[in-house]
Design a protein around this motif. Sequence first.
Motif, PDB file in Angstrom:
ATOM      1  N   ALA A  40       0.862  -1.166  -0.086  1.00  0.00           N
ATOM      2  CA  ALA A  40       0.007  -0.014   0.121  1.00  0.00           C
ATOM      3  C   ALA A  40       0.982   1.351   0.044  1.00  0.00           C
ATOM      4  O   ALA A  40       0.420   2.369  -0.520  1.00  0.00           O
ATOM      5  CB  ALA A  40      -0.928  -0.067   1.313  1.00  0.00           C
ATOM      6  N   LEU A  41       2.168   1.314   0.798  1.00  0.00           N
ATOM      7  CA  LEU A  41       2.869   2.516   0.716  1.00  0.00           C
ATOM      8  C   LEU A  41       3.468   2.545  -0.559  1.00  0.00           C
ATOM      9  O   LEU A  41       4.127   3.833  -1.148  1.00  0.00           O
ATOM     10  CB  LEU A  41       3.749   2.285   1.804  1.00  0.00           C
ATOM     11  N   ALA A  42       3.960   1.435  -1.187  1.00  0.00           N
ATOM     12  CA  ALA A  42       4.984   1.269  -2.320  1.00  0.00           C
ATOM     13  C   ALA A  42       4.247   1.709  -3.825  1.00  0.00           C
ATOM     14  O   ALA A  42       4.922   2.338  -4.446  1.00  0.00           O
ATOM     15  CB  ALA A  42       5.793   0.028  -2.232  1.00  0.00           C
ATOM     16  N   SER A  43       3.312   0.936  -3.747  1.00  0.00           N
ATOM     17  CA  SER A  43       2.827   1.077  -5.227  1.00  0.00           C
ATOM     18  C   SER A  43       2.368   2.697  -5.687  1.00  0.00           C
ATOM     19  O   SER A  43       2.726   3.167  -6.802  1.00  0.00           O
ATOM     20  CB  SER A  43       1.309   0.558  -5.399  1.00  0.00           C
ATOM     21  N   PRO A  44       1.778   3.626  -4.838  1.00  0.00           N
ATOM     22  CA  PRO A  44       1.481   4.955  -5.350  1.00  0.00           C
ATOM     23  C   PRO A  44       2.950   5.530  -5.621  1.00  0.00           C
ATOM     24  O   PRO A  44       3.152   6.496  -6.370  1.00  0.00           O
ATOM     25  CB  PRO A  44       0.520   5.514  -4.329  1.00  0.00           C
ATOM     26  N   MET A  45       3.558   5.407  -4.695  1.00  0.00           N
ATOM     27  CA  MET A  45       5.203   5.926  -4.504  1.00  0.00           C
ATOM     28  C   MET A  45       5.777   5.484  -5.946  1.00  0.00           C
ATOM     29  O   MET A  45       6.457   6.785  -6.613  1.00  0.00           O
ATOM     30  CB  MET A  45       5.906   5.508  -3.217  1.00  0.00           C
ATOM     31  N   LEU A  46       5.721   4.468  -6.317  1.00  0.00           N
ATOM     32  CA  LEU A  46       6.468   4.032  -7.258  1.00  0.00           C
ATOM     33  C   LEU A  46       6.016   4.842  -8.731  1.00  0.00           C
ATOM     34  O   LEU A  46       6.956   4.937  -9.712  1.00  0.00           O
ATOM     35  CB  LEU A  46       6.550   2.508  -7.322  1.00  0.00           C
ATOM     36  N   SER A  47       4.692   4.793  -8.587  1.00  0.00           N
ATOM     37  CA  SER A  47       4.159   5.382 -10.100  1.00  0.00           C
ATOM     38  C   SER A  47       4.654   6.997  -9.989  1.00  0.00           C
ATOM     39  O   SER A  47       4.888   7.453 -10.967  1.00  0.00           O
ATOM     40  CB  SER A  47       2.668   5.321  -9.808  1.00  0.00           C
ATOM     41  N   TYR A  48       4.690   7.691  -8.827  1.00  0.00           N
ATOM     42  CA  TYR A  48       5.186   9.001  -8.887  1.00  0.00           C
ATOM     43  C   TYR A  48       6.629   9.196  -9.307  1.00  0.00           C
ATOM     44  O   TYR A  48       6.885  10.012 -10.087  1.00  0.00           O
ATOM     45  CB  TYR A  48       4.716   9.824  -7.673  1.00  0.00           C
ATOM     46  N   LEU A  49       7.517   8.288  -8.589  1.00  0.00           N
ATOM     47  CA  LEU A  49       8.931   8.448  -8.764  1.00  0.00           C
ATOM     48  C   LEU A  49       9.104   8.194 -10.313  1.00  0.00           C
ATOM     49  O   LEU A  49      10.062   8.702 -11.014  1.00  0.00           O
ATOM     50  CB  LEU A  49       9.560   7.308  -7.935  1.00  0.00           C
ATOM     51  N   ASP A 154      -0.549   3.638  11.185  1.00  0.00           N
ATOM     52  CA  ASP A 154      -1.275   3.253  12.509  1.00  0.00           C
ATOM     53  C   ASP A 154      -2.374   4.039  12.662  1.00  0.00           C
ATOM     54  O   ASP A 154      -2.560   5.012  13.105  1.00  0.00           O
ATOM     55  CB  ASP A 154      -0.233   3.848  13.496  1.00  0.00           C
ATOM     56  N   PHE A 155      -3.530   3.301  11.888  1.00  0.00           N
ATOM     57  CA  PHE A 155      -5.017   4.096  11.677  1.00  0.00           C
ATOM     58  C   PHE A 155      -5.507   4.533  12.651  1.00  0.00           C
ATOM     59  O   PHE A 155      -5.553   3.944  13.741  1.00  0.00           O
ATOM     60  CB  PHE A 155      -5.672   3.215  10.490  1.00  0.00           C
ATOM     61  N   PRO A 156      -5.703   6.072  12.768  1.00  0.00           N
ATOM     62  CA  PRO A 156      -6.047   6.949  11.534  1.00  0.00           C
ATOM     63  C   PRO A 156      -4.913   7.809  11.229  1.00  0.00           C
ATOM     64  O   PRO A 156      -4.944   8.807  10.518  1.00  0.00           O
ATOM     65  CB  PRO A 156      -7.230   7.663  12.088  1.00  0.00           C
ATOM     66  N   SER A 157      -3.718   7.564  11.616  1.00  0.00           N
ATOM     67  CA  SER A 157      -2.269   8.204  11.549  1.00  0.00           C
ATOM     68  C   SER A 157      -1.542   7.556  10.571  1.00  0.00           C
ATOM     69  O   SER A 157      -1.540   6.146  10.781  1.00  0.00           O
ATOM     70  CB  SER A 157      -1.834   8.634  12.838  1.00  0.00           C
ATOM     71  N   GLY A 191      -7.989   0.584   8.129  1.00  0.00           N
ATOM     72  CA  GLY A 191      -9.038   1.815   7.907  1.00  0.00           C
ATOM     73  C   GLY A 191      -8.921   2.265   6.558  1.00  0.00           C
ATOM     74  O   GLY A 191      -9.054   1.629   5.470  1.00  0.00           O
ATOM     75  N   LEU A 192      -9.058   3.586   6.414  1.00  0.00           N
ATOM     76  CA  LEU A 192      -9.448   4.098   5.162  1.00  0.00           C
ATOM     77  C   LEU A 192      -8.302   3.950   4.024  1.00  0.00           C
ATOM     78  O   LEU A 192      -7.099   3.998   4.493  1.00  0.00           O
ATOM     79  CB  LEU A 192      -9.535   5.586   5.422  1.00  0.00           C
ATOM     80  N   ALA A 193      -8.686   3.220   3.144  1.00  0.00           N
ATOM     81  CA  ALA A 193      -7.512   3.083   1.953  1.00  0.00           C
ATOM     82  C   ALA A 193      -6.646   4.253   1.482  1.00  0.00           C
ATOM     83  O   ALA A 193      -5.674   4.229   1.008  1.00  0.00           O
ATOM     84  CB  ALA A 193      -8.233   2.324   0.799  1.00  0.00           C
ATOM     85  N   THR A 194      -7.320   5.465   1.983  1.00  0.00           N
ATOM     86  CA  THR A 194      -6.415   6.841   1.152  1.00  0.00           C
ATOM     87  C   THR A 194      -5.263   6.958   2.096  1.00  0.00           C
ATOM     88  O   THR A 194      -4.585   7.676   1.804  1.00  0.00           O
ATOM     89  CB  THR A 194      -7.486   7.726   1.103  1.00  0.00           C
ATOM     90  N   LEU A 195      -5.270   6.589   3.158  1.00  0.00           N
ATOM     91  CA  LEU A 195      -4.219   6.891   4.338  1.00  0.00           C
ATOM     92  C   LEU A 195      -2.986   6.379   3.912  1.00  0.00           C
ATOM     93  O   LEU A 195      -1.813   7.266   3.697  1.00  0.00           O
ATOM     94  CB  LEU A 195      -4.561   6.385   5.804  1.00  0.00           C
ATOM     95  N   PRO A 196      -2.602   5.112   3.464  1.00  0.00           N
ATOM     96  CA  PRO A 196      -1.362   4.776   3.003  1.00  0.00           C
ATOM     97  C   PRO A 196      -0.877   5.587   1.694  1.00  0.00           C
ATOM     98  O   PRO A 196       0.260   5.879   1.496  1.00  0.00           O
ATOM     99  CB  PRO A 196      -1.200   3.285   2.401  1.00  0.00           C
ATOM    100  N   ALA A 197      -1.776   6.136   0.777  1.00  0.00           N
ATOM    101  CA  ALA A 197      -1.646   6.810  -0.580  1.00  0.00           C
ATOM    102  C   ALA A 197      -1.050   8.059  -0.212  1.00  0.00           C
ATOM    103  O   ALA A 197      -0.210   8.543  -0.613  1.00  0.00           O
ATOM    104  CB  ALA A 197      -2.936   6.724  -1.380  1.00  0.00           C
ATOM    105  N   SER A 224       3.798  13.176  11.597  1.00  0.00           N
ATOM    106  CA  SER A 224       2.511  12.345  11.748  1.00  0.00           C
ATOM    107  C   SER A 224       1.246  12.992  11.077  1.00  0.00           C
ATOM    108  O   SER A 224       0.884  14.003  11.538  1.00  0.00           O
ATOM    109  CB  SER A 224       2.002  11.834  13.038  1.00  0.00           C
ATOM    110  N   PHE A 225       0.530  12.271  10.136  1.00  0.00           N
ATOM    111  CA  PHE A 225      -0.450  12.753   9.588  1.00  0.00           C
ATOM    112  C   PHE A 225      -1.773  12.219   9.943  1.00  0.00           C
ATOM    113  O   PHE A 225      -1.656  10.864  10.059  1.00  0.00           O
ATOM    114  CB  PHE A 225      -0.595  13.034   7.960  1.00  0.00           C
ATOM    115  N   ASN A 226      -2.967  12.814  10.655  1.00  0.00           N
ATOM    116  CA  ASN A 226      -4.024  12.145  10.867  1.00  0.00           C
ATOM    117  C   ASN A 226      -5.045  12.276   9.912  1.00  0.00           C
ATOM    118  O   ASN A 226      -5.448  13.701   9.480  1.00  0.00           O
ATOM    119  CB  ASN A 226      -4.419  12.762  12.285  1.00  0.00           C
ATOM    120  N   VAL A 227      -5.713  11.288   9.304  1.00  0.00           N
ATOM    121  CA  VAL A 227      -6.443  11.355   8.180  1.00  0.00           C
ATOM    122  C   VAL A 227      -8.141  11.853   8.364  1.00  0.00           C
ATOM    123  O   VAL A 227      -8.567  12.448   7.793  1.00  0.00           O
ATOM    124  CB  VAL A 227      -6.519   9.965   7.523  1.00  0.00           C
TER     125      VAL A 227
END
Length: 375
Positions: A40-49, A154-157, A191-197, A224-227
């Motif tokens: 979940a953390l890798a796939s959006p990052m790889l696309s942008y890079l 660490d949902f929601p963060s 949690g929300l699938a948008t957090l890892p993105a 730390s970002f709280n979604v």
Amino acid sequence: MKDTETFLNQYEDHVQTTGFGVPGQEALTRSRMLVIGAGALASPMLSYLTSMGVGSLGIVSDEKIRKSDLPSQPVFGSGQEGKLKSQILASRLRETNPEVKVNLHEQGLNRDNVLSLIAGYDLVIDTTNIPGMSLLINDACVISGKPMIYGSLDFPSGHFSVLNYKGGATLRCLLQNQDAGILIRQPQKVGLATLPALISCMMANEAIKIVSEIGNIASNKLLSFNVFSNQLTSIRLEPVSANQALTTLLSDYAPTPTDNLSKPSRIRSISPKLLDIKIKYKEPLQLIDLRQNPPEPVDESWNYLHIPEETLLSDLERIHQDIIVVLISENGEEAQKLATLLNERHGFDNIHYLEGGMEAWNKQRDGTSIDYENI
């Protein structure tokens, strides 16, 4: 503000002079980045890079696509279950930008191969969200003199930091910080699938800044970002010289099997210290006091309810399902039983109990209060 204006002026001059859209683009096209993990953390990052034109990308992963991955990893499709994530990602990335060299390392990372794997790269990005694995990667980066971008959920963060950057703090320094160490030791929660993105994009942003040598780097701090609250908080980290002087891998790594992450425990607890930290940083919480005759809460800003334990199960509509809910009893025992019951049999997945109950919380607040750093 002055720094921003300076950067914008440099950006305009750069585009006019070189034709490149990003200051440092030449360095970006020569850079070699290793991404460990393909989830979940890798796939959006790889696309942008890839779209930004990184010269060479390595992917270390032996993970296969599972149905449970699809909500948070939309790059994969339901017809690809059982296939290697790294192969699907590599195919997509090569379509996006054929000029980017994509190297696959289809093996599990361990202490026997970590040093050789990172040797051919300038920057290492840890997306494993596995504490023991992150520590192994950190130590290998320290030994090899490589900067590391760290991320965890660490949902929601979600949390991220740049480690071992130009003499900056390492993961071991982070773990020795009371507030930061407690936050990242928490198990991953769904949690929300948008957090890892969101966290992934922030990590990719740091990678681009490091290589391009632009902007302020997130070194010596845990962000730390709280979604739910849209709040970005920062905890300062102090470099510890002993942590920067490693010459060999240590023996304290205990990676958690990836499969365990898809089956989070239904028994959720929260320590008095961690609860104080979450309140300190104004994370969305609901506190439910199960005691018969509790005093009024010490802070009126808390999202506080008094629901006696014997009536809780008949009052479920008052319990939030989209933020962390903490049940509080006198010594923690009744709260633990009810938290487990709500999570296992009543459709909740966000109910925690306060470890040691109000007795432990009061003891900490009265006797061993936390000395927070200014951030």
